[in-house]
Write a protein that holds these residues in place. Structure first.
Motif, PDB file in Angstrom:
ATOM      1  N   GLY A  15       0.832  -1.195   0.000  1.00  0.00           N
ATOM      2  CA  GLY A  15       0.000   0.000   0.000  1.00  0.00           C
ATOM      3  C   GLY A  15       0.867   1.246   0.000  1.00  0.00           C
ATOM      4  N   LYS A  50      -0.924  -1.073  -4.312  1.00  0.00           N
ATOM      5  CA  LYS A  50      -2.208  -0.388  -4.096  1.00  0.00           C
ATOM      6  C   LYS A  50      -1.930   1.073  -3.792  1.00  0.00           C
ATOM      7  CE  LYS A  50      -4.464  -1.083  -0.180  1.00  0.00           C
ATOM      8  NZ  LYS A  50      -4.668   0.266   0.430  1.00  0.00           N
ATOM      9  N   GLN A  52      -3.381   4.531  -2.598  1.00  0.00           N
ATOM     10  CA  GLN A  52      -4.503   5.152  -1.908  1.00  0.00           C
ATOM     11  C   GLN A  52      -4.716   6.545  -2.505  1.00  0.00           C
ATOM     12  OE1 GLN A  52      -7.357   6.234  -0.589  1.00  0.00           O
ATOM     13  NE2 GLN A  52      -7.061   4.497   0.793  1.00  0.00           N
ATOM     14  N   ASP A  84      -7.031   2.459  -4.898  1.00  0.00           N
ATOM     15  CA  ASP A  84      -7.898   2.365  -3.723  1.00  0.00           C
ATOM     16  C   ASP A  84      -8.636   3.695  -3.563  1.00  0.00           C
ATOM     17  OD1 ASP A  84      -9.164   1.719  -1.408  1.00  0.00           O
ATOM     18  OD2 ASP A  84      -7.362   1.378  -0.227  1.00  0.00           O
ATOM     19  N   LYS A  86     -12.414   3.556  -3.378  1.00  0.00           N
ATOM     20  CA  LYS A  86     -13.736   3.243  -2.832  1.00  0.00           C
ATOM     21  C   LYS A  86     -14.815   4.033  -3.554  1.00  0.00           C
ATOM     22  CE  LYS A  86     -11.518   2.204   1.568  1.00  0.00           C
ATOM     23  NZ  LYS A  86     -10.135   2.491   1.076  1.00  0.00           N
ATOM     24  N   THR A 111     -11.114  -0.240  -5.983  1.00  0.00           N
ATOM     25  CA  THR A 111     -12.006  -0.576  -4.878  1.00  0.00           C
ATOM     26  C   THR A 111     -13.311   0.207  -5.016  1.00  0.00           C
ATOM     27  OG1 THR A 111     -10.981   1.098  -3.445  1.00  0.00           O
ATOM     28  CG2 THR A 111     -10.153  -1.160  -3.276  1.00  0.00           C
ATOM     29  N   THR A 141     -14.808  -4.095   6.335  1.00  0.00           N
ATOM     30  CA  THR A 141     -13.595  -3.277   6.306  1.00  0.00           C
ATOM     31  C   THR A 141     -12.805  -3.438   7.607  1.00  0.00           C
ATOM     32  OG1 THR A 141     -14.913  -1.352   6.996  1.00  0.00           O
ATOM     33  CG2 THR A 141     -14.495  -1.646   4.637  1.00  0.00           C
ATOM     34  N   VAL A 185     -13.457  -6.828  -0.424  1.00  0.00           N
ATOM     35  CA  VAL A 185     -12.528  -6.319   0.585  1.00  0.00           C
ATOM     36  C   VAL A 185     -12.983  -6.830   1.944  1.00  0.00           C
ATOM     37  CG1 VAL A 185     -11.551  -4.289   1.712  1.00  0.00           C
ATOM     38  CG2 VAL A 185     -12.029  -4.236  -0.743  1.00  0.00           C
ATOM     39  N   PRO A 209      -6.985  -5.745   3.707  1.00  0.00           N
ATOM     40  CA  PRO A 209      -6.221  -4.618   4.256  1.00  0.00           C
ATOM     41  C   PRO A 209      -6.059  -4.758   5.762  1.00  0.00           C
ATOM     42  CG  PRO A 209      -8.490  -3.961   3.908  1.00  0.00           C
ATOM     43  CD  PRO A 209      -8.377  -5.373   3.399  1.00  0.00           C
TER      44      PRO A 209
END
Length: 257
Positions: A15, A50, A52, A84, A86, A111, A141, A185, A209
């Motif tokens: 990440g 990944k 963010q 990532d 969401k 995601t 999560t 996830v 995660p």
């Protein structure tokens, strides 16, 4: 590159959550150099990287330019890329998000937030199939307050498990060999939930995660992608290439014990 190839690699996801305050007076150049060094050093040990999105967006135009540069660099190194963000919205907005992160980056993953319903997820599913990518839908999560909604009972089972069952059925339309392009996830901080989701969705890749700084431990099993950000990208709380290599080796060793 097809994102599902990540499932044949070591089951560790790096990440990248950039913290400019850790990179001196000129953070962007140092962050660029450090990120590329970490990606190159860890590439053989990773399933994917990944990014963010929030941390890059917070850096403004320079941050978004850096994101594109690092994502391109990862692909040159043969590393599958996972954005990532969401994301989740309706109609043309969902299609635009899918265009931005799946169709513009073939073979990448994104995601998704399922709160708006299945019709809002469908554009992402189609884009992932078309581009050789994948999506990972939030189920359970890693944060401590996840149960506020995700554990609510729906038909005598928690909402996250209901979602996993529904998406497992939807995901059958997007099977490529043993795995679907529709993943889930599930926080590594909830190993029992990981097991329940795997039973409900046997063909879904699971992004886990929370490994490391959030207290989650790496979990073994087919189709599991253990994601670690702070403990792997900033070992000992700072940029540290040697520490990143040591942390990756330790996590992988835990997966073969």
């Amino acid at each position: 590159m097809d994102f599902l190839e990540a499932l044949a690699r070591p089951p560790l996801v790096l990440g990248v959550d950039p913290r400019p305050g850790l990179h001196g007076k000129e953070p962007i150049p140092h962050l660029r150099r450090y990120s590329l060094e970490v990606l190159e050093a860890l590439a053989p040990r990773l399933a994917a990287v990944k990014f963010q999105l929030a941390f890059f967006e917070a850096l403004g135009p320079e941050g978004m330019a850096l994101l594109l540069e690092l994502a391109s660099g990862a692909r040159v190194m043969g590393l599958p890329v996972l954005f990532d963000g969401k994301r989740g919205d309706i109609g043309s907005t969902a299609e635009a998000y899918a265009e931005a992160y799946l169709l513009r980056f073939p073979g990448s993953a994104l995601t998704l937030n399922p709160y708006l319903g299945l019709d809002a997820l469908e554009p992402f599913f189609r884009a992932a199939q078309r581009s050789g990518g994948a999506v990972f839908v939030l189920a359970k999560t890693s944060n401590p307050g996840a149960g506020f909604l995700q554990d609510l009972e729906v038909g005598r089972r928690p909402l996250y498990l209901h979602l996993a069952e529904v998406l497992a059925e939807e995901g059958r339309r997007y099977l490529e060999g043993p795995w679907s392009r529709v993943g889930l996830v599930v926080g590594a901080t909830y190993p029992e939930a990981v097991q329940r989701v795997r039973e409900a969705a046997p063909h879904a890749p699971l992004l886990l995660p929370g490994v490391g700084a959030q207290g989650g431990k790496p979990l073994k099993g087919p189709g599991l992608l253990n994601a670690s950000a702070r403990a792997l990208f900033y070992p000992r709380g700072r940029p540290d290439l040697e520490g990143a290599l040591e942390a990756a080796e330790a996590l992988l060793a835990a997966l073969v014990e």
